[in-house]
Motif scaffolding. Structure first.
Motif, mmCIF file in Angstrom:
data_model
loop_
_atom_site.group_PDB
_atom_site.id
_atom_site.type_symbol
_atom_site.label_atom_id
_atom_site.label_comp_id
_atom_site.label_asym_id
_atom_site.label_seq_id
_atom_site.Cartn_x
_atom_site.Cartn_y
_atom_site.Cartn_z
ATOM 1 N N GLN B 281 45.621 -2.769 -22.196
ATOM 2 C CA GLN B 281 44.051 -2.101 -21.774
ATOM 3 C C GLN B 281 43.651 -1.110 -22.740
ATOM 4 O OE1 GLN B 281 46.773 -2.623 -19.859
ATOM 5 N NE2 GLN B 281 46.001 -3.986 -18.176
ATOM 6 N N LEU B 282 44.335 -0.892 -23.755
ATOM 7 C CA LEU B 282 44.281 0.240 -24.686
ATOM 8 C C LEU B 282 42.980 0.422 -25.065
ATOM 9 C CD1 LEU B 282 45.738 3.218 -25.791
ATOM 10 C CD2 LEU B 282 45.964 1.343 -27.732
ATOM 11 N N PRO B 283 42.194 -0.531 -25.627
ATOM 12 C CA PRO B 283 40.914 -0.542 -26.215
ATOM 13 C C PRO B 283 39.927 -0.009 -25.025
ATOM 14 C CG PRO B 283 41.935 -2.294 -26.852
ATOM 15 C CD PRO B 283 42.804 -1.890 -25.873
ATOM 16 N N THR B 284 39.919 -0.371 -23.815
ATOM 17 C CA THR B 284 39.229 -0.281 -22.702
ATOM 18 C C THR B 284 39.342 1.509 -22.446
ATOM 19 O OG1 THR B 284 39.822 -2.320 -21.868
ATOM 20 C CG2 THR B 284 38.487 -0.633 -20.456
ATOM 21 N N LEU B 285 40.770 1.892 -22.216
ATOM 22 C CA LEU B 285 41.039 3.190 -21.989
ATOM 23 C C LEU B 285 40.439 4.186 -23.187
ATOM 24 C CD1 LEU B 285 44.698 2.908 -20.865
ATOM 25 C CD2 LEU B 285 42.472 3.106 -19.358
ATOM 26 N N GLU B 286 40.586 3.592 -24.258
ATOM 27 C CA GLU B 286 40.113 4.587 -25.419
ATOM 28 C C GLU B 286 38.440 4.746 -25.307
ATOM 29 O OE1 GLU B 286 43.709 4.257 -28.985
ATOM 30 O OE2 GLU B 286 41.817 2.903 -28.949
ATOM 31 N N ASN B 287 37.877 3.521 -24.921
ATOM 32 C CA ASN B 287 36.429 3.796 -24.908
ATOM 33 C C ASN B 287 36.028 4.633 -23.794
ATOM 34 O OD1 ASN B 287 35.476 1.893 -26.886
ATOM 35 N ND2 ASN B 287 35.515 0.109 -25.855
ATOM 36 N N LEU B 288 36.756 4.435 -22.642
ATOM 37 C CA LEU B 288 36.298 5.383 -21.654
ATOM 38 C C LEU B 288 36.590 6.977 -21.960
ATOM 39 C CD1 LEU B 288 38.068 3.619 -18.489
ATOM 40 C CD2 LEU B 288 35.753 4.056 -18.809
ATOM 41 N N LEU B 289 37.580 6.997 -22.546
ATOM 42 C CA LEU B 289 37.782 8.473 -22.940
ATOM 43 C C LEU B 289 36.760 8.751 -24.083
ATOM 44 C CD1 LEU B 289 41.754 8.299 -23.488
ATOM 45 C CD2 LEU B 289 40.401 10.160 -22.051
ATOM 46 N N ASP B 290 36.601 8.114 -25.188
ATOM 47 C CA ASP B 290 35.227 8.323 -25.956
ATOM 48 C C ASP B 290 34.002 8.908 -25.277
ATOM 49 O OD1 ASP B 290 36.652 8.248 -28.326
ATOM 50 O OD2 ASP B 290 36.325 6.229 -28.829
ATOM 51 N N MET B 291 33.658 7.836 -24.274
ATOM 52 C CA MET B 291 32.354 7.915 -23.451
ATOM 53 C C MET B 291 32.605 9.458 -23.015
ATOM 54 S SD MET B 291 32.106 4.179 -22.431
ATOM 55 C CE MET B 291 31.417 4.307 -21.171
ATOM 56 N N LEU B 292 33.759 9.842 -22.162
ATOM 57 C CA LEU B 292 34.073 11.107 -21.438
ATOM 58 C C LEU B 292 33.831 12.031 -22.507
ATOM 59 C CD1 LEU B 292 34.765 12.350 -18.677
ATOM 60 C CD2 LEU B 292 37.128 12.444 -19.478
ATOM 61 N N VAL B 293 34.201 11.914 -23.641
ATOM 62 C CA VAL B 293 34.324 12.990 -24.604
ATOM 63 C C VAL B 293 33.034 13.450 -25.015
ATOM 64 C CG1 VAL B 293 34.976 13.785 -26.968
ATOM 65 C CG2 VAL B 293 36.789 13.081 -25.608
ATOM 66 N N SER B 294 32.145 12.432 -25.237
ATOM 67 C CA SER B 294 30.830 12.414 -25.960
ATOM 68 C C SER B 294 29.739 13.043 -24.749
ATOM 69 C CB SER B 294 30.207 11.083 -26.571
ATOM 70 O OG SER B 294 30.366 10.386 -25.444
ATOM 71 N N SER B 295 30.022 12.544 -23.595
ATOM 72 C CA SER B 295 29.239 13.052 -22.655
ATOM 73 C C SER B 295 29.335 14.418 -21.987
ATOM 74 C CB SER B 295 29.014 11.995 -21.590
ATOM 75 O OG SER B 295 30.510 11.799 -21.000
ATOM 76 N N SER B 296 30.579 14.773 -22.004
ATOM 77 C CA SER B 296 30.838 16.093 -21.742
ATOM 78 C C SER B 296 31.346 17.163 -22.820
ATOM 79 C CB SER B 296 32.246 16.083 -20.678
ATOM 80 O OG SER B 296 32.054 14.840 -19.881
ATOM 81 N N ARG B 297 30.924 16.831 -23.756
ATOM 82 C CA ARG B 297 31.032 17.595 -25.283
ATOM 83 C C ARG B 297 32.585 18.325 -25.032
ATOM 84 N NH1 ARG B 297 26.262 21.608 -25.299
ATOM 85 N NH2 ARG B 297 26.070 21.324 -22.876
ATOM 86 N N LEU B 298 33.376 17.230 -25.032
ATOM 87 C CA LEU B 298 34.772 17.757 -25.029
ATOM 88 C C LEU B 298 35.342 17.757 -26.615
ATOM 89 C CD1 LEU B 298 36.558 15.562 -22.204
ATOM 90 C CD2 LEU B 298 35.503 18.074 -22.088
ATOM 91 N N ASP B 299 36.505 18.518 -26.966
ATOM 92 C CA ASP B 299 36.988 18.239 -28.366
ATOM 93 C C ASP B 299 38.001 17.261 -28.446
ATOM 94 O OD1 ASP B 299 35.350 20.362 -28.940
ATOM 95 O OD2 ASP B 299 37.001 21.904 -28.897
ATOM 96 N N LYS B 300 38.626 17.165 -27.489
ATOM 97 C CA LYS B 300 39.926 16.315 -27.387
ATOM 98 C C LYS B 300 40.420 15.866 -26.143
ATOM 99 C CE LYS B 300 42.866 13.632 -29.783
ATOM 100 N NZ LYS B 300 42.175 12.537 -30.225
ATOM 101 N N ALA B 301 40.836 14.535 -25.588
ATOM 102 C CA ALA B 301 40.856 14.419 -24.380
ATOM 103 C C ALA B 301 42.348 13.161 -24.378
ATOM 104 C CB ALA B 301 39.788 13.496 -23.489
#
Lengths: 532, 429
Positions: B281-301
């Motif tokens: 499930q790694l690609p899915t998880l990475e996508n989710l994290l990417d979305m979270l990072v971009s929408s919350s303006r995080l530096d790294k998650a």
């Protein structure tokens, strides 16, 4: 016998490998191969090595220690090249593959029918210079038969554990000694010191390399500070192999097993009584009424016959007659097919009388009169001429046995029997376990003897009674002591007065009847003989 | 899948499950030997071998069927294994499907230390006192439904490609092979062994993922580190190229090299990368994290496995060592503080629960933010202080993320259930 005891170790650089090997070779094999000169008298080691290098079955070379016995035991560090890889994989399996209980130490058995079976004992010892301060070793006994290994499992486990214990204790002592020495010397290279003094100080790269470039770990004589270790090991291994091969050769064959089954030793009156009872019951069931007892005077009485129709009554009567004859000192002739069984039965009966009264003859070629022997164990081919044997004062116990065990019991006795105090107490011993339980359960004394035996048989039908041999023995000893002292009193009483008044008084005092008098007389004969 | 009998008693979070053996057989004197420095919690694992001296005939045999243990204690073990044999035979256990990570390498290269430090939380300094491994030690890691695998620690002295071992059973179901090379030692021997291992394992299982840990990197200067890595990489490539024809394997087997040390976070990071490859499930998880990072303006998650401190996924931004170390250390801090102040009930509570969260403001204008995702997972983010003002937004986004993760779990469970059913149907047919 050709067995191999292998001492294997987990080598730090090469993994599991064979370290030391002791092999036992049967002399017959050596003789067949023209090595008669190997008899231990003055064999030169180099000569020996030349000889054994030609023998295929011997797996070692450059023998270091030899012991001669019925077999030859050879020990060496070196295996013949063709066997090295096999023994390496064997060590690998024992040390690195098999699951050996918790702590990873202990015995294990593995193998299969094609390749033979192995008993392995895996253990570790302390070494202050080894990684984790531990080094792994294993003893392996190789044998083609699973049965012989399983049969001697307990022995092997115990014997090898003893050696392992010796080695472990030694290594532990040396380990502690070395540690304390290191600590006092304050050596910086000591790991333990590092750990205790400076907490968890990391090892420097230098120290790592230093440790890595260390040569191979110390050999066992050096590690255990035991210069003659391998000589001792040879002796230990020889002892184990010798004992093992003796055990294996003692293993009975199938026919012998049957034999053993039939002649399972009887240890107590109780067991004897039970054995007779099963025989009586069996023959009773097979033929209705069986001629177990040949009692000339009583057979004509119709009431008696009726009573005897029950196997339990028959059995009780048999025991009663038998024990009565034993304690009054009548001649007991035990005749049977299985001499071992006869002797066994005889021993049990001998136990009921004082040893001084016993005049026993085993397996005579012809009948011996009662004044020569009061216990006679004879084989079936010895004739008992009616003219010589008086069955009113002699009892014939005929044990008819076949391959499966005792089949029938036959008693010939034409005399009378009396109910005596001693006879009763011995008869009770036959049912002792039951009586114990019954007394505890009922705690009443008003049960008659008849009730007791009736209840006993009912009880016996319900459950298997486990006889208590030791208890019976001690009870028997007490009874015998008691009656011996009674016999002593009788002797004294007879000495005091010529007429029978003193004897009568004594009997009254001891709560005995005149029926018990023959017993006391018989037992006192033992006393006389003892005194003279 | 035809898998050998396993002793799956050790869980990283639970400790030994069947630890109830009574060592009654042993005498008291054995207690004097009990002060080992070795850690004997794991179960040994058996490889199928045949080795016998009586007939001297080499034949592959299955060990369990042929060995008999008589001592009362070992009987327990054999019963257990026979039970497992049955379950394994029907193929219905999920444990059977767990990917395997093999730790191989020369003796003293640090395999057992890695295993102990990463998965059993042993102090790196204590690894000096580890015994040499004499059996394959198997460790079952099942922290959560994402991180589920087995680690097999091999003794370096034994050649497992020998015909006495059934290499199909060892390498057949294997996900990744981690080869550990001691960087402080002469690596010529190690490289030839590595080459041999790669060739043989590839023949048995071409899907195997090869990872090389150039280990014991502590105390080596950065320049030398790169030099050592290049040296090893080059030599192996040469060896592989030279023998590719003979071994009938492709020249370009993907092999990833990582520089590791148990004294810092590098080993955790390296293991994270190994394990990530085993998570479908790694690609899915990475996508989710990417979305979270971009929408919350995080530096790294990072999505961390709390127990092992391995990150099972991160966003697509490159991973910086120090960031990873910071986030990893934060988990330790949270657990430690929680142990002291955050326990609801003295008896049965775990220091990490659904209320666990933490904000740590650093003096370089960054904020570390930790939230609980589920019992085993934690989200650790690095945020610029200026972006941390809208905490409500971040929390809302996090809730969405958490929901999504649980949905991923559900889908996974459904698929697994379906697979099980299919298998059952197949076997019943």
């Amino acid at each position: 016998m050709n067995n191999i005891l292998l001492f294997a170790h987990f080598c730090e650089s090469d993994g599991p490998s064979a370290l030391y090997c002791t092999q036992s070779i049967g002399n017959s094999y050596l003789n067949e191969n023209g090595s008669r000169k190997l008899d231990g008298s003055n064999t030169d080691v180099s000569e020996l090595n030349d000889t054994i290098s030609k023998l295929d079955k011997i797996i070692i070379q450059n023998t270091e220690f030899v012991t001669f016995d019925h077999n030859m035991f050879l020990s060496s560090h070196q295996l013949k090249p063709q066997y090295i890889s096999q023994f390496k994989s064997l060590s690998l399996r024992a040390l690195s593959v098999e699951y050996v209980g918790p702590g990873r130490e202990g015995p294990v058995l593995f193998g299969d029918d094609n390749n033979g079976y192995n008993f392995a004992y895996v253990f570790k010892i302390k070494d202050s210079k080894a990684r984790g301060f531990a080094r792994w070793f294993a003893f392996l006994l190789i044998d083609p038969s699973l049965t012989s290994l399983t049969m001697s499992w307990a022995f092997l486990q115990k014997a090898i554990f003893r050696i392992v214990k010796t080695i472990k204790i030694r290594s532990q002592e040396v380990f502690l000694m070395e540690n304390s020495r290191h600590q006092t010397n304050n050596l910086t290279s000591n790991f333990l010191l590092h750990r205790t003094s400076s907490g968890a100080a990391p090892l420097t790269a230098d120290m790592f390399r230093q440790k890595r470039t260390q040569g191979p770990l110390r050999v066992l004589p050096l590690l255990l500070q035991y210069p003659t270790f391998f000589k001792e090991l040879h002796e230990w291994s020889t002892a184990i192999l010798k004992a093992f091969s003796e055990k294996v050769s003692q293993l009975p064959t199938i026919s012998e097993c049957e034999q053993i089954k039939t002649t399972r030793p009887i240890k107590s009156l109780h067991q004897l009584s039970d054995l007779f009872r099963t025989c009586v019951t069996r023959s009773f069931n097979q033929s209705g009424a069986s001629p177990v007892l040949s009692n000339g005077s009583n057979t004509s009485s119709p009431t008696q016959t009726k009573l005897e129709l029950s196997p339990d009554t028959l059995h009780r009567k048999l025991m009663h007659i038998l024990l009565y004859n034993v304690i009054v000192g009548n001649q007991i002739i035990i005749r049977g097919d299985d001499m071992d069984l006869c002797e066994n039965v005889c021993e049990i009966l001998l136990n009921c009388v004082p040893s001084a009264c016993i005049r026993m003859i085993r397996d005579p070629s012809e009948y011996q009169p009662s004044y020569v022997a009061n216990f006679l164990v004879i084989s079936r081919n010895v004739s008992l001429p009616e003219s010589q044997v008086d069955f009113t004062s002699s009892l014939l116990l005929d044990l008819q046995a076949n391959a499966k065990g005792l089949r029938n019991v036959y008693v010939r006795y034409y005399g009378d029997t009396q109910t005596t105090v001693l006879g009763l107490s011995l008869e009770r011993l036959c049912y002792q376990r039951y009586l114990e339980t019954l007394y505890i359960q009922n705690a009443r004394d008003d049960l008659s003897e008849e009730d007791h035996y009736y209840l006993y048989y009912r009880y016996k039908q319900k459950q298997e009674v486990v006889p208590n041999v030791d208890l019976e023995q001690s009870m028997l000893t007490c009874i015998k002591e008691d009656w011996l002292s009674k016999a002593k009193l009788l002797v004294k009483a007879v000495k005091i007065s010529i007429n029978s008044s003193a004897v009568e008084q004594l009997l009254k005092l001891l709560k005995l009847t005149t029926r018990d008098l023959p017993i006391l007389r018989y037992w006192s004969t033992g006393l006389w003989r003892k005194n003279t | 899948m035809n898998s050998p009998p396993l002793y799956q008693d050790y869980d990283i979070d639970g400790g030994p499950h069947d630890g109830g053996f009574n060592d009654d057989d042993e005498d008291d004197y054995d207690d004097t030997f009990a002060n080992d420095y070795g850690y004997e919690d794991e179960d040994e694992f058996q490889i199928h071998t045949s080795s016998d001296a009586k007939n001297f005939e080499r034949k592959s045999i299955s060990r369990k069927e042929n060995s008999i243990n008589f001592s009362p204690v070992t009987n327990i073990a054999s019963t257990k294994s026979s039970v497992r044999n049955i379950t394994n035979g029907s193929g219905s256990t999920s444990g059977n499907d767990k990917p395997r990570i093999l730790l191989m390498g020369l003796r003293r290269s640090g395999k057992s230390s890695i295993q102990k430090v990463v998965f059993q939380k042993m102090s790196p300094h204590d690894t000096l006192f580890l015994e040499s491994t004499n059996k394959i030690v198997k460790n079952d890691i099942s922290n959560n439904s994402f991180v589920q695998f087995q680690i097999w620690d091999f003794p370096g002295q034994i050649d497992f490609f020998d015909s006495t071992f059934e290499s199909d059973l060892i390498f057949g179901g294997c996900g990744a092979l981690v080869f550990v090379i001691d960087a402080q030692d002469n690596c010529v021997e190690a490289i030839s062994k590595l080459h041999q291992t790669v060739c043989q394992a590839y023949k048995v299982n071409p899907n195997i993922i090869f990872e090389v840990f150039i280990h014991k990197m502590d105390g080596i200067s950065d320049d030398l580190k790169i030099q050592i890595q290049q040296d090893i990489q080059q030599r192996l490539q040469e060896e592989l190229a030279d023998h590719a024809q003979d071994n009938q394997i492709p020249q370009n087997i993907p092999i990833r090299y990582q520089l590791t040390s148990i004294y810092d976070h590098s080993i955790f990071e390296a293991f994270s990368k190994v394990i990530q490859k085993l998570i479908p499930q790694l690609p899915t998880l990475e996508n989710l994290l990417d979305m979270l990072v971009s929408s919350s303006r995080l530096d790294k998650a990072f999505l961390f496995d709390v127990v092992s401190k391995i990150y099972i996924a991160t966003d697509s931004a490159p991973v910086d060592n120090t960031t990873y170390e910071l986030c990893s250390d934060m988990i330790d801090v949270v657990i430690d503080v929680s142990c002291i102040y955050g326990m609801k009930d003295q008896n049965d509570s775990f220091a990490y629960d659904e209320d666990s969260s933490s904000v740590i403001k650093l003096n370089n204008d960054t904020v570390l933010y930790l939230r609980e995702v589920n019992k085993y997972l934690a989200l650790v983010c690095l945020i610029n202080k200026s972006n941390f003002d809208k905490i409500g937004l971040i929390n809302y986004n996090f809730q969405c993320f958490k929901q999504a993760i649980s949905q991923v779990f559900e889908v996974r469970d459904i698929i697994q259930a379906q697979q099980k059913q299919k298998k059952l149907l197949n076997t019943s047919k």
